[in-house]
Design a protein around this motif. Structure first.
Motif, PDB file in Angstrom:
ATOM      1  N   UNK A  47      -5.967  -7.098  -0.937  1.00  0.00           N
ATOM      2  CA  UNK A  47      -6.193  -5.775  -0.343  1.00  0.00           C
ATOM      3  C   UNK A  47      -6.344  -5.904   1.169  1.00  0.00           C
ATOM      4  N   UNK A  48      -7.074  -6.923   1.613  1.00  0.00           N
ATOM      5  CA  UNK A  48      -7.273  -7.125   3.054  1.00  0.00           C
ATOM      6  C   UNK A  48      -5.953  -7.440   3.749  1.00  0.00           C
ATOM      7  N   UNK A  49      -5.130  -8.271   3.105  1.00  0.00           N
ATOM      8  CA  UNK A  49      -3.848  -8.638   3.711  1.00  0.00           C
ATOM      9  C   UNK A  49      -2.983  -7.402   3.919  1.00  0.00           C
ATOM     10  N   UNK A  50      -2.868  -6.577   2.880  1.00  0.00           N
ATOM     11  CA  UNK A  50      -2.021  -5.390   2.995  1.00  0.00           C
ATOM     12  C   UNK A  50      -2.643  -4.331   3.911  1.00  0.00           C
ATOM     13  N   UNK A  51      -3.955  -4.435   4.132  1.00  0.00           N
ATOM     14  CA  UNK A  51      -4.604  -3.518   5.074  1.00  0.00           C
ATOM     15  C   UNK A  51      -4.206  -3.834   6.511  1.00  0.00           C
ATOM     16  N   UNK A  52      -3.634  -5.019   6.734  1.00  0.00           N
ATOM     17  CA  UNK A  52      -3.198  -5.398   8.070  1.00  0.00           C
ATOM     18  C   UNK A  52      -1.879  -4.743   8.463  1.00  0.00           C
ATOM     19  N   UNK A  53      -1.210  -4.122   7.492  1.00  0.00           N
ATOM     20  CA  UNK A  53       0.024  -3.413   7.814  1.00  0.00           C
ATOM     21  C   UNK A  53      -0.294  -2.224   8.732  1.00  0.00           C
ATOM     22  N   UNK A  54       0.675  -1.814   9.533  1.00  0.00           N
ATOM     23  CA  UNK A  54       0.463  -0.609  10.354  1.00  0.00           C
ATOM     24  C   UNK A  54       0.292   0.607   9.448  1.00  0.00           C
ATOM     25  N   UNK A  55      -0.169   1.668  10.002  1.00  0.00           N
ATOM     26  CA  UNK A  55      -0.377   2.882   9.212  1.00  0.00           C
ATOM     27  C   UNK A  55       0.955   3.358   8.626  1.00  0.00           C
ATOM     28  N   UNK A  56       0.974   3.524   7.312  1.00  0.00           N
ATOM     29  CA  UNK A  56       2.202   3.889   6.617  1.00  0.00           C
ATOM     30  C   UNK A  56       2.189   5.377   6.272  1.00  0.00           C
ATOM     31  N   UNK A  57       3.388   5.951   6.286  1.00  0.00           N
ATOM     32  CA  UNK A  57       3.461   7.339   5.841  1.00  0.00           C
ATOM     33  C   UNK A  57       3.433   7.376   4.309  1.00  0.00           C
ATOM     34  N   UNK A  58       3.448   8.556   3.750  1.00  0.00           N
ATOM     35  CA  UNK A  58       3.285   8.713   2.300  1.00  0.00           C
ATOM     36  C   UNK A  58       4.394   8.025   1.520  1.00  0.00           C
ATOM     37  N   UNK A  59       5.629   8.125   1.989  1.00  0.00           N
ATOM     38  CA  UNK A  59       6.760   7.511   1.301  1.00  0.00           C
ATOM     39  C   UNK A  59       6.660   5.994   1.341  1.00  0.00           C
ATOM     40  N   UNK A  60       6.306   5.431   2.493  1.00  0.00           N
ATOM     41  CA  UNK A  60       6.160   3.984   2.609  1.00  0.00           C
ATOM     42  C   UNK A  60       5.018   3.466   1.739  1.00  0.00           C
ATOM     43  N   UNK A  61       3.928   4.200   1.699  1.00  0.00           N
ATOM     44  CA  UNK A  61       2.788   3.806   0.876  1.00  0.00           C
ATOM     45  C   UNK A  61       3.179   3.748  -0.595  1.00  0.00           C
ATOM     46  N   UNK A  62       4.008   4.663  -1.034  1.00  0.00           N
ATOM     47  CA  UNK A  62       4.451   4.691  -2.429  1.00  0.00           C
ATOM     48  C   UNK A  62       5.294   3.463  -2.770  1.00  0.00           C
ATOM     49  N   UNK A  63       6.039   2.963  -1.796  1.00  0.00           N
ATOM     50  CA  UNK A  63       6.918   1.818  -2.027  1.00  0.00           C
ATOM     51  C   UNK A  63       6.186   0.483  -1.930  1.00  0.00           C
ATOM     52  N   UNK A  64       4.976   0.483  -1.370  1.00  0.00           N
ATOM     53  CA  UNK A  64       4.225  -0.761  -1.202  1.00  0.00           C
ATOM     54  C   UNK A  64       3.479  -1.090  -2.502  1.00  0.00           C
ATOM     55  N   UNK A  65       4.199  -1.701  -3.442  1.00  0.00           N
ATOM     56  CA  UNK A  65       3.625  -2.067  -4.734  1.00  0.00           C
ATOM     57  C   UNK A  65       4.372  -3.273  -5.274  1.00  0.00           C
ATOM     58  N   UNK A  66       3.750  -3.952  -6.229  1.00  0.00           N
ATOM     59  CA  UNK A  66       4.394  -5.114  -6.838  1.00  0.00           C
ATOM     60  C   UNK A  66       5.608  -4.661  -7.640  1.00  0.00           C
ATOM     61  N   UNK A  67       6.758  -5.301  -7.425  1.00  0.00           N
ATOM     62  CA  UNK A  67       7.977  -4.883  -8.134  1.00  0.00           C
ATOM     63  C   UNK A  67       7.941  -5.277  -9.612  1.00  0.00           C
ATOM     64  N   UNK A  68       8.289  -4.342 -10.475  1.00  0.00           N
ATOM     65  CA  UNK A  68       8.372  -4.580 -11.911  1.00  0.00           C
ATOM     66  C   UNK A  68       9.806  -4.508 -12.418  1.00  0.00           C
ATOM     67  N   UNK A  69      10.700  -3.967 -11.578  1.00  0.00           N
ATOM     68  CA  UNK A  69      12.116  -3.894 -11.907  1.00  0.00           C
ATOM     69  C   UNK A  69      12.899  -3.963 -10.602  1.00  0.00           C
ATOM     70  N   UNK A  70      14.211  -4.050 -10.742  1.00  0.00           N
ATOM     71  CA  UNK A  70      15.024  -4.301  -9.555  1.00  0.00           C
ATOM     72  C   UNK A  70      14.961  -3.137  -8.569  1.00  0.00           C
ATOM     73  N   UNK A  71      14.812  -1.917  -9.038  1.00  0.00           N
ATOM     74  CA  UNK A  71      14.714  -0.777  -8.119  1.00  0.00           C
ATOM     75  C   UNK A  71      13.421  -0.838  -7.304  1.00  0.00           C
TER      76      UNK A  71
END
Length: 269
Positions: A47-71
């Protein structure tokens, strides 16, 4: 009637010392609590590591997750490539620690991170990252299993672990080659090797060395697939029969020295 193995005895290769850090030195409750604490601390670190990212908009925040499939991998790759130039070391460290986290706790998803590495980084760097993360993460999993794995193995997979103990005993003089072979082939899943190895007495040094070397060929295939990430429909869609054949050849080459030494030993005897 054949008796089912129970693994009540210490499962170690012939002439191997008993595994330390088992139930005799640390109670099951204490070991489980320790592993839980390690998991929570690791999760907070993520959580701390990913908190170092710059402020993300709503769409970027949605994409910042562990991938479970190729999409999911495509979305994450698009996001990380967007910030890689301006926040290179944040992206690199996030990738590094996430891969180790998944390997340590045997959480699915590392295959997609291998693909992502080919998309985000040059091939040599990507392969070095994947091999290093795999070696470190698998070794952490080995160490955690040395605390609580014995009871789990005894309860859920005693027969399978007993059969592998016999194989390890037969290959005790060639463990590195043997584990390299297993890492490159689908005969045993990686989570099984990581969890059962300390229980049956596989030493940690050959375990680490063989893991780093053995994961390189299959990882290279996924890294190359990552260079065309947006064209992939599945994680294995760009793996050809030629690639599979080359992997099979490398697997055979890894075990040839073992067969040669055995044949030579038989002749000398």
């Amino acid at each position: 009637m054949e008796k089912t193995p129970t693994l009540d005895h210490e499962i170690v290769p012939n002439n191997s010392p008993p595994l330390r850090g088992n139930d005799d030195t640390l109670s099951s409750r204490s070991a489980t609590l320790l592993v839980l604490v390690v998991f929570i601390m690791s999760l907070l670190g993520m959580v701390w590591v990913f908190a170092q990212f710059p402020e993300l908009d709503e769409e970027d925040t949605r994409q910042l997750r562990l991938p479970r499939e190729i999409n999911d991998a495509k979305d994450l790759g698009r996001l990380l490539s967007k910030y890689k130039d301006s926040h290179y070391y944040t992206v690199l460290s996030s990738y590094f620690l996430t891969y180790i986290f998944l390997q340590t706790f045997a959480i699915p998803g590392s295959i997609f991170l291998s693909i992502l590495s080919g998309f985000l980084f040059p091939t040599v760097l990507a392969l070095s990252l994947v091999c290093t993360c795999s070696g470190i993460g698998a070794t952490f999993c080995y160490l955690l299993s040395s605390l609580i794995g014995r009871g789990l193995v005894r309860k859920y997979i005693p027969e399978r672990a007993e059969k592998w103990r016999e194989q390890v005993s037969r290959h005790k003089d060639d463990l590195i080659n043997y584990i390299i072979f297993l890492r490159m082939t689908p005969f045993l899943p990686n989570w099984f090797i990581n969890i059962v190895s300390p229980v049956i007495g596989v030493p940690i040094t050959p375990f680490f060395i063989a893991t780093v070397i053995g994961v390189a060929p299959p990882s290279f295939l996924f890294i190359r697939a990552g260079t065309t990430l947006y064209e992939l429909t599945t994680a294995t869609s760009h793996i050809s029969w030629f690639s599979i054949g080359m992997l099979a050849v490398l697997s055979v080459l890894s075990i040839l020295p073992v067969l040669f030494r055995r044949r030579l030993r038989e002749k000398l005897d």
